[in-house]
Design a protein around this motif. Sequence first.
Motif, PDB file in Angstrom:
ATOM      1  N   ALA A  40      75.817  62.011  71.996  1.00 55.26           N
ATOM      2  CA  ALA A  40      74.984  61.789  73.180  1.00 55.26           C
ATOM      3  C   ALA A  40      75.719  62.183  74.456  1.00 55.26           C
ATOM      4  O   ALA A  40      75.128  62.735  75.381  1.00 55.26           O
ATOM      5  CB  ALA A  40      74.540  60.332  73.256  1.00 55.26           C
ATOM      6  N   GLU A  41      77.030  61.857  74.522  1.00 52.32           N
ATOM      7  CA  GLU A  41      77.813  62.265  75.696  1.00 52.32           C
ATOM      8  C   GLU A  41      77.824  63.788  75.837  1.00 52.32           C
ATOM      9  O   GLU A  41      77.724  64.329  76.936  1.00 52.32           O
ATOM     10  CB  GLU A  41      79.250  61.743  75.578  1.00 52.32           C
ATOM     11  N   ALA A  42      77.933  64.471  74.677  1.00 45.03           N
ATOM     12  CA  ALA A  42      77.938  65.938  74.722  1.00 45.03           C
ATOM     13  C   ALA A  42      76.583  66.499  75.130  1.00 45.03           C
ATOM     14  O   ALA A  42      76.496  67.460  75.889  1.00 45.03           O
ATOM     15  CB  ALA A  42      78.354  66.485  73.348  1.00 45.03           C
ATOM     16  N   VAL A  43      75.503  65.915  74.632  1.00 41.96           N
ATOM     17  CA  VAL A  43      74.162  66.362  75.018  1.00 41.96           C
ATOM     18  C   VAL A  43      73.945  66.152  76.512  1.00 41.96           C
ATOM     19  O   VAL A  43      73.407  67.018  77.211  1.00 41.96           O
ATOM     20  CB  VAL A  43      73.086  65.606  74.204  1.00 41.96           C
ATOM     21  N   ASN A  44      74.344  64.990  77.005  1.00 41.01           N
ATOM     22  CA  ASN A  44      74.136  64.703  78.418  1.00 41.01           C
ATOM     23  C   ASN A  44      74.936  65.665  79.303  1.00 41.01           C
ATOM     24  O   ASN A  44      74.470  66.121  80.347  1.00 41.01           O
ATOM     25  CB  ASN A  44      74.545  63.258  78.716  1.00 41.01           C
ATOM     26  N   LYS A  46     100.927  53.077  85.401  1.00 44.95           N
ATOM     27  CA  LYS A  46      99.992  53.284  86.499  1.00 44.95           C
ATOM     28  C   LYS A  46      98.756  54.078  86.082  1.00 44.95           C
ATOM     29  O   LYS A  46      97.863  54.278  86.890  1.00 44.95           O
ATOM     30  CB  LYS A  46     100.685  53.999  87.654  1.00 44.95           C
ATOM     31  N   SER A  47      98.733  54.544  84.848  1.00 45.90           N
ATOM     32  CA  SER A  47      97.561  55.296  84.387  1.00 45.90           C
ATOM     33  C   SER A  47      97.325  55.016  82.921  1.00 45.90           C
ATOM     34  O   SER A  47      98.215  54.539  82.214  1.00 45.90           O
ATOM     35  CB  SER A  47      97.762  56.803  84.613  1.00 45.90           C
ATOM     36  N   VAL A  48      96.111  55.312  82.493  1.00 41.41           N
ATOM     37  CA  VAL A  48      95.741  55.163  81.088  1.00 41.41           C
ATOM     38  C   VAL A  48      95.215  56.500  80.583  1.00 41.41           C
ATOM     39  O   VAL A  48      94.481  57.198  81.277  1.00 41.41           O
ATOM     40  CB  VAL A  48      94.693  54.047  80.897  1.00 41.41           C
ATOM     41  N   LYS A  49      95.627  56.869  79.367  1.00 41.23           N
ATOM     42  CA  LYS A  49      95.252  58.155  78.794  1.00 41.23           C
ATOM     43  C   LYS A  49      93.836  58.074  78.238  1.00 41.23           C
ATOM     44  O   LYS A  49      93.537  57.226  77.400  1.00 41.23           O
ATOM     45  CB  LYS A  49      96.230  58.525  77.677  1.00 41.23           C
ATOM     46  N   CYS A  50      92.939  58.955  78.716  1.00 41.86           N
ATOM     47  CA  CYS A  50      91.536  58.928  78.307  1.00 41.86           C
ATOM     48  C   CYS A  50      91.069  60.329  77.937  1.00 41.86           C
ATOM     49  O   CYS A  50      91.856  61.278  77.943  1.00 41.86           O
ATOM     50  CB  CYS A  50      90.662  58.360  79.429  1.00 41.86           C
ATOM     51  N   THR A  51      89.781  60.436  77.647  1.00 41.67           N
ATOM     52  CA  THR A  51      89.161  61.718  77.307  1.00 41.67           C
ATOM     53  C   THR A  51      87.895  61.882  78.140  1.00 41.67           C
ATOM     54  O   THR A  51      87.085  60.957  78.220  1.00 41.67           O
ATOM     55  CB  THR A  51      88.795  61.773  75.811  1.00 41.67           C
ATOM     56  N   LEU A  52      87.723  63.040  78.758  1.00 40.36           N
ATOM     57  CA  LEU A  52      86.532  63.304  79.558  1.00 40.36           C
ATOM     58  C   LEU A  52      85.324  63.492  78.642  1.00 40.36           C
ATOM     59  O   LEU A  52      85.331  64.361  77.760  1.00 40.36           O
ATOM     60  CB  LEU A  52      86.732  64.558  80.409  1.00 40.36           C
ATOM     61  N   VAL A  53      84.286  62.685  78.847  1.00 43.64           N
ATOM     62  CA  VAL A  53      83.069  62.791  78.020  1.00 43.64           C
ATOM     63  C   VAL A  53      81.813  62.972  78.867  1.00 43.64           C
ATOM     64  O   VAL A  53      80.708  62.927  78.343  1.00 43.64           O
ATOM     65  CB  VAL A  53      82.914  61.564  77.098  1.00 43.64           C
ATOM     66  N   GLY A  54      81.963  63.156  80.179  1.00 41.67           N
ATOM     67  CA  GLY A  54      80.761  63.381  80.978  1.00 41.67           C
ATOM     68  C   GLY A  54      80.977  63.111  82.442  1.00 41.67           C
ATOM     69  O   GLY A  54      82.098  62.864  82.900  1.00 41.67           O
ATOM     70  N   LEU A  59      84.695  58.607  81.205  1.00 44.93           N
ATOM     71  CA  LEU A  59      85.856  58.832  80.359  1.00 44.93           C
ATOM     72  C   LEU A  59      85.903  57.801  79.240  1.00 44.93           C
ATOM     73  O   LEU A  59      85.477  56.659  79.410  1.00 44.93           O
ATOM     74  CB  LEU A  59      87.145  58.759  81.192  1.00 44.93           C
ATOM     75  N   TRP A  60      86.445  58.218  78.110  1.00 39.39           N
ATOM     76  CA  TRP A  60      86.562  57.356  76.936  1.00 39.39           C
ATOM     77  C   TRP A  60      88.018  56.929  76.763  1.00 39.39           C
ATOM     78  O   TRP A  60      88.913  57.762  76.628  1.00 39.39           O
ATOM     79  CB  TRP A  60      86.079  58.080  75.690  1.00 39.39           C
TER      80      TRP A  60
END
Length: 880
Positions: free
Chosen positions: A181-185, A240-248, A258-259
Amino acid sequence: MSSQGLKCLHSKGKLPDLKSVEVDFCESCVLGKQKRVSFKKTGRVPAKEKLELVHTDVWGPASVSSTGGKQYFVTFIDDHSRKVWVYFLKHKSEVFDAFKRWKARVENETGLKIKKLHSDNGGEYEDSEFKRFCYLSRIKLSRTVPGTPQQNGIAERMNRTLTERARSMRLHSGLPKQFWAEAVNTAAYLINRGPSKPLDLAIPEEIWTGKEVKLSHLKVFGCVSYVHIGDHARNKLDAKSVKCTLVGYGEDEFGYKLWDDQNRKMIRSRDVVFNEKVMYKDRNTQVSEPEEPEYFGPNDVSENRVLEPVNQNDEEQGVPLQVTDPIPYRDVQATQAESAVRRSTRTPIPNRKYLQYMLLTDAGEPECYDEAYQGKDASKWELAMKDEMKSLISNQTWELAKLPEGKKALQNKWVFRIKDEHDGSKRYKARLVVKGFQQIEGIDYSEIFSPVVKLTTIRLVLSIVAAKGLYLEQLDVKTAFLHGDLEEEIYMQQPEGFAEDGKEELVCRLTKSLYGLKQAPRQWYKKFDGFMQGNGYLRCNADHCCYFKKVKSSFIILLLYVDDMLVAGADLEEINNLKKQLSSEFEMKDLGAVKQILGMRISRNEQEGTLKLSQAEYVRKVLQRFSMGDAKSVRTPLASHFRLSKEQSPKTEEEKDFMAKVPYASAIGSLMYAMTCTRPDISHAVGVVSRYMSNPGKLHWEAVKWILRYLRGTTERCLTFRRDELKLEGYVDSDFAGEVDHRRSTTGYVFTMASTAISWMSQLQKIVTISTTEAEYVAVTESSKELIWLQGLLAELGFDQVMNVLHSDSQSAIHLAKNSAFHSRTKHIDLRYHFIRSLIEEGVLKLVKIAGSKNPADMLTKPVTTEKLELCAASVGLQE
């Protein structure tokens, strides 16, 4: 006709038939900022204004639910601007609600009214409320002729484009399927901001808003990102940061979506640093491998190129957010060059979820044949596939033949797994699996049931092994399912990558069963069962996967769980003879003294005469999976302040959205496997939280986390079998009306052999009892059934039990079981619950009173204090 003449007609609301002409429009033309419209190319006349014509269609269901639990999405496309809005749905019946939300939104943005809605003949559009709403809103409904989806081509084409682009984006990033759904959006967001071929490369978002589109904020979907953590949310020494993944991208608010894979949650933020060279699948590596860019062509950026649906958490995914980072407008070619797709050579790492009795495994395996040959371990996977083919050929699993007329050849695929050995090494394993879902009942198969050994039987045999000091060996059957003989005529396509040269047009006529066939487990069991009984072994009636044979003055017990075997006996020479017999018939792997079975570690101490059954490693994996590895531990599996009920299920949309993102069912499945194998102390707690699987609320989730916190502090707790007298004893208890919703009582029992638990249960009673005595009486009857089964199994193994004791802390229930004179008070009780009376009269068991403070079954029926829990656990051999 001149351009000026066309302008005059157009300004008066008239439009001549221009399907075969090509003209230029002036700047003031209502068709927007288009400099040129080729009707030869488009073959259509665009709507003259926004919302004059809207196209809509529904896609789904998806093969995997999205992170928000959605299965479908519906699109709304403005014919004038070609802008698309996407809304995600759990059910098709939600289309009407989505349309109302979208209608209110776009009409508020534009001040215009929707004039015409064009759709197919789906039932979601034929709803009477939907029709009435459109009638009252003065919206004309236009539908396609049945069986002609091409009449709704714009919406159909858009859905295909969305799904194809989403598929490509997800595979490129390596994100699991539940992020469809994140990819479709995101695909819809990019389509609205990219050139549109039907608009002669104009941009839909610009035509819709009349404003120039900014593209500087766009990043590669699925890339690794680092989200800044504010001072208020961290300590001075924290990262100071958290590693995430861009999903939209944001919809109505600014920021990126971000996930956070570590904490399993979505984050919205603008304070982000992106590393677009590293994808989700490469997130555990510090430096990405060199990648060859691949550029989009002119056709790729049009609406004629689409992606597969992807998932999304939010219930409403409308217009994606507009970020205000200013950059100069760039032409199409520059945009295409800057958005080049990078394809990594790394193997995607799938994220698998097992909902029922989940055994967590390491990821890292390829999902198909092509990925196996493109990954870094290609040589190892090739060797594994050749080894599998060697087994198939040597076993004469098939013969090549022409496909008979009227027959269908089943497809197959390669399945790859990395197995962890008990010595810490890794084994690469490839299996050729038939796509059994293509089989048709009555043609390709009939009966498919196949038994496996019960966990209770395994624990009972382990108690015998510890008490008698027996040898315990483990065997594994290589390609077990290939040994079964087929009774049906089945054809299969030749394996991918191993088609015989010059005979590619032939198919495989299966002579033996193969993995993936529905009847494969049954045929393997029938072959093995025939072999064992042919060699003098008796199959136990109490458990058809337990075999027994008297040998001289000793005996041998064999337990079968699909292709894993446990062999117990006092004479090692006789065990070795059995191994030779099995090896002569099947291709076996001798694993020696047992180390683990079904994810449970088995360790023995010959000096102390103990055998321990532990799931410590499995529990640690579960805690890590649900981000509870560092949680603060608690001392009881369920605190007394948890009074769970259906009233605590979500009532608002906000609560439903929150719970849709919670892996409730997955957590319950993980806990249930631990409970059924080695952890009777969590039986009651898991039973309580599993009642709300269909609609869990926040308090239910808090209770699940409480259980995980309890496991965090008792990870090393295991069942310890000792060298002791083989005496079967039972303990039974019941609460009274402990369930809040229906006021039913809970039955709990535990049976021990040599003072260690081998069987237990915590379960709601099927009837509503009207007194404590009646609840206890029902519990005693239910537990007596298990006692009879255990006695029968022990008798078949040569360990007869006489007058086993069943302990109950209810004196009144004991009197009721022994005295049938209480008819006036018990006539409403179902006759089946008086079964216990006949057992007592026949001397099958003895019902004995035990003090409530010493009854270990108490922990199976209600929350207990820490001291009582420790006493109950110690009484059934559960210790650190």
